[in-house]
Scaffold this motif. Sequence first.
Motif, mmCIF file in Angstrom:
data_model
loop_
_atom_site.group_PDB
_atom_site.id
_atom_site.type_symbol
_atom_site.label_atom_id
_atom_site.label_comp_id
_atom_site.label_asym_id
_atom_site.label_seq_id
_atom_site.Cartn_x
_atom_site.Cartn_y
_atom_site.Cartn_z
ATOM 1 N N GLY A 6 -7.444 -5.692 -47.361
ATOM 2 C CA GLY A 6 -7.108 -5.643 -45.943
ATOM 3 C C GLY A 6 -8.161 -6.396 -45.173
ATOM 4 N N GLY A 7 -7.780 -6.895 -43.984
ATOM 5 C CA GLY A 7 -8.770 -7.677 -43.263
ATOM 6 C C GLY A 7 -8.424 -7.969 -41.826
ATOM 7 N N TYR A 8 -9.099 -8.994 -41.308
ATOM 8 C CA TYR A 8 -8.989 -9.386 -39.905
ATOM 9 C C TYR A 8 -7.594 -9.848 -39.496
ATOM 10 C CZ TYR A 8 -14.045 -9.144 -39.426
ATOM 11 O OH TYR A 8 -15.340 -8.706 -39.379
ATOM 12 N N HIS A 29 -0.314 -3.070 -38.882
ATOM 13 C CA HIS A 29 -1.503 -2.714 -38.114
ATOM 14 C C HIS A 29 -1.622 -3.622 -36.890
ATOM 15 C CE1 HIS A 29 -3.756 0.454 -40.142
ATOM 16 N NE2 HIS A 29 -3.292 -0.029 -41.288
ATOM 17 N N GLU A 30 -2.183 -3.080 -35.829
ATOM 18 C CA GLU A 30 -2.355 -3.811 -34.582
ATOM 19 C C GLU A 30 -3.797 -4.254 -34.377
ATOM 20 O OE1 GLU A 30 -0.765 -1.157 -31.633
ATOM 21 O OE2 GLU A 30 1.096 -0.948 -32.740
ATOM 22 N N GLY A 31 -4.584 -4.179 -35.411
ATOM 23 C CA GLY A 31 -5.980 -4.601 -35.396
ATOM 24 C C GLY A 31 -6.456 -4.795 -36.819
ATOM 25 N N THR A 32 -7.729 -5.125 -36.959
ATOM 26 C CA THR A 32 -8.327 -5.331 -38.272
ATOM 27 C C THR A 32 -8.098 -4.126 -39.177
ATOM 28 O OG1 THR A 32 -10.051 -6.697 -37.292
ATOM 29 C CG2 THR A 32 -10.515 -5.772 -39.452
ATOM 30 N N VAL A 33 -7.772 -4.373 -40.439
ATOM 31 C CA VAL A 33 -7.649 -3.315 -41.440
ATOM 32 C C VAL A 33 -9.026 -3.123 -42.072
ATOM 33 C CG1 VAL A 33 -6.531 -2.576 -43.570
ATOM 34 C CG2 VAL A 33 -5.241 -3.900 -41.872
ATOM 35 N N ASN A 34 -9.609 -1.937 -41.865
ATOM 36 C CA ASN A 34 -10.978 -1.677 -42.317
ATOM 37 C C ASN A 34 -11.064 -0.984 -43.665
ATOM 38 O OD1 ASN A 34 -12.078 -2.716 -39.933
ATOM 39 N ND2 ASN A 34 -11.797 -0.776 -38.890
ATOM 40 N N SER A 35 -10.023 -0.268 -44.055
ATOM 41 C CA SER A 35 -10.101 0.516 -45.280
ATOM 42 C C SER A 35 -8.726 0.620 -45.927
ATOM 43 C CB SER A 35 -10.638 1.918 -44.958
ATOM 44 O OG SER A 35 -10.809 2.676 -46.130
ATOM 45 N N CYS A 46 -2.744 3.732 -48.615
ATOM 46 C CA CYS A 46 -3.199 4.313 -47.353
ATOM 47 C C CYS A 46 -4.144 3.313 -46.712
ATOM 48 C CB CYS A 46 -3.918 5.630 -47.627
ATOM 49 S SG CYS A 46 -4.509 6.482 -46.161
ATOM 50 N N SER A 47 -3.979 3.094 -45.407
ATOM 51 C CA SER A 47 -4.830 2.126 -44.719
ATOM 52 C C SER A 47 -5.253 2.659 -43.366
ATOM 53 C CB SER A 47 -4.100 0.788 -44.553
ATOM 54 O OG SER A 47 -2.920 0.948 -43.784
ATOM 55 N N GLY A 48 -6.399 2.202 -42.908
ATOM 56 C CA GLY A 48 -6.900 2.561 -41.590
ATOM 57 C C GLY A 48 -7.560 1.359 -40.958
ATOM 58 N N GLY A 49 -7.530 1.327 -39.617
ATOM 59 C CA GLY A 49 -8.085 0.149 -38.994
ATOM 60 C C GLY A 49 -8.507 0.297 -37.554
ATOM 61 N N ALA A 50 -8.739 -0.858 -36.942
ATOM 62 C CA ALA A 50 -9.235 -0.938 -35.573
ATOM 63 C C ALA A 50 -8.225 -0.438 -34.553
ATOM 64 C CB ALA A 50 -9.632 -2.380 -35.257
ATOM 65 N N ASP A 51 -6.965 -0.299 -34.936
ATOM 66 C CA ASP A 51 -5.943 0.206 -34.011
ATOM 67 C C ASP A 51 -5.954 1.732 -33.907
ATOM 68 O OD1 ASP A 51 -4.902 0.818 -36.499
ATOM 69 O OD2 ASP A 51 -3.081 -0.371 -36.260
ATOM 70 N N LYS A 52 -6.950 2.377 -34.555
ATOM 71 C CA LYS A 52 -7.152 3.827 -34.494
ATOM 72 C C LYS A 52 -6.072 4.616 -35.228
ATOM 73 C CE LYS A 52 -9.127 3.272 -29.896
ATOM 74 N NZ LYS A 52 -9.023 3.654 -28.488
ATOM 75 N N MET A 53 -5.371 3.973 -36.130
ATOM 76 C CA MET A 53 -4.279 4.626 -36.849
ATOM 77 C C MET A 53 -4.478 4.554 -38.359
ATOM 78 S SD MET A 53 -0.977 3.463 -34.689
ATOM 79 C CE MET A 53 -1.346 2.641 -33.147
ATOM 80 N N MET A 68 -0.043 7.777 -38.762
ATOM 81 C CA MET A 68 -0.762 8.948 -38.278
ATOM 82 C C MET A 68 -1.700 8.524 -37.148
ATOM 83 S SD MET A 68 -1.510 10.717 -41.930
ATOM 84 C CE MET A 68 -1.141 9.300 -42.959
ATOM 85 N N ARG A 69 -1.501 9.148 -35.990
ATOM 86 C CA ARG A 69 -2.310 8.853 -34.818
ATOM 87 C C ARG A 69 -3.233 10.040 -34.542
ATOM 88 N NH1 ARG A 69 2.824 6.833 -34.135
ATOM 89 N NH2 ARG A 69 2.972 4.690 -33.387
ATOM 90 N N GLY A 70 -4.308 9.802 -33.825
ATOM 91 C CA GLY A 70 -5.175 10.905 -33.455
ATOM 92 C C GLY A 70 -6.650 10.538 -33.366
ATOM 93 N N HIS A 71 -7.031 9.455 -33.985
ATOM 94 C CA HIS A 71 -8.426 9.027 -33.891
ATOM 95 C C HIS A 71 -8.698 8.460 -32.500
ATOM 96 C CE1 HIS A 71 -10.088 9.468 -37.955
ATOM 97 N NE2 HIS A 71 -8.854 9.241 -38.386
ATOM 98 N N ASP A 72 -9.897 8.720 -31.994
ATOM 99 C CA ASP A 72 -10.322 8.159 -30.710
ATOM 100 C C ASP A 72 -11.014 6.816 -30.878
ATOM 101 O OD1 ASP A 72 -9.367 10.306 -29.193
ATOM 102 O OD2 ASP A 72 -11.225 11.436 -29.481
ATOM 103 N N GLY A 73 -11.354 6.490 -32.104
ATOM 104 C CA GLY A 73 -12.037 5.233 -32.382
ATOM 105 C C GLY A 73 -11.468 4.569 -33.614
ATOM 106 N N THR A 74 -12.051 3.443 -33.949
ATOM 107 C CA THR A 74 -11.657 2.681 -35.127
ATOM 108 C C THR A 74 -11.720 3.544 -36.382
ATOM 109 O OG1 THR A 74 -12.465 0.633 -34.164
ATOM 110 C CG2 THR A 74 -12.322 0.697 -36.553
ATOM 111 N N VAL A 75 -10.701 3.458 -37.216
ATOM 112 C CA VAL A 75 -10.706 4.160 -38.507
ATOM 113 C C VAL A 75 -11.454 3.275 -39.496
ATOM 114 C CG1 VAL A 75 -9.319 5.140 -40.357
ATOM 115 C CG2 VAL A 75 -8.520 5.298 -37.992
#
Length: 91
Positions: A6-8, A29-35, A46-53, A68-75
């Motif tokens: 995953g990436g930018y 994803h609506e932002g960078t995929v971080n994990s 399973c993925s998480g990213g800058a879109d907080k999802m 899954m939504r609920g994070h206030d910051g980047t995952v």
Amino acid sequence: MAVFSGGYDRTIKKWDAETGVKLLSLVGHEGTVNSVQITLDDQVVCSGGADKMVRLWNGATGVLSQIMRGHDGTVNAVALNTDASRVYSGS
């Protein structure tokens, strides 16, 4: 055997580990995929990213199965238990 990345570019890619050929692109994803975390059988991604999802995908087809939504910051980290019945995430 497959490798997932995953990436930018906001996508997750599935690669053939032996040939390096791209097999799938998972788009959503609506932002960078971080994990990215996959099950041992490559069936759940399973993925998480800058879109907080956090997102769950079918690893064979690339179809998005859950958001899954609920994070206030980047995952920044995601993990699955052995049978993918539990998702863990950190931001």
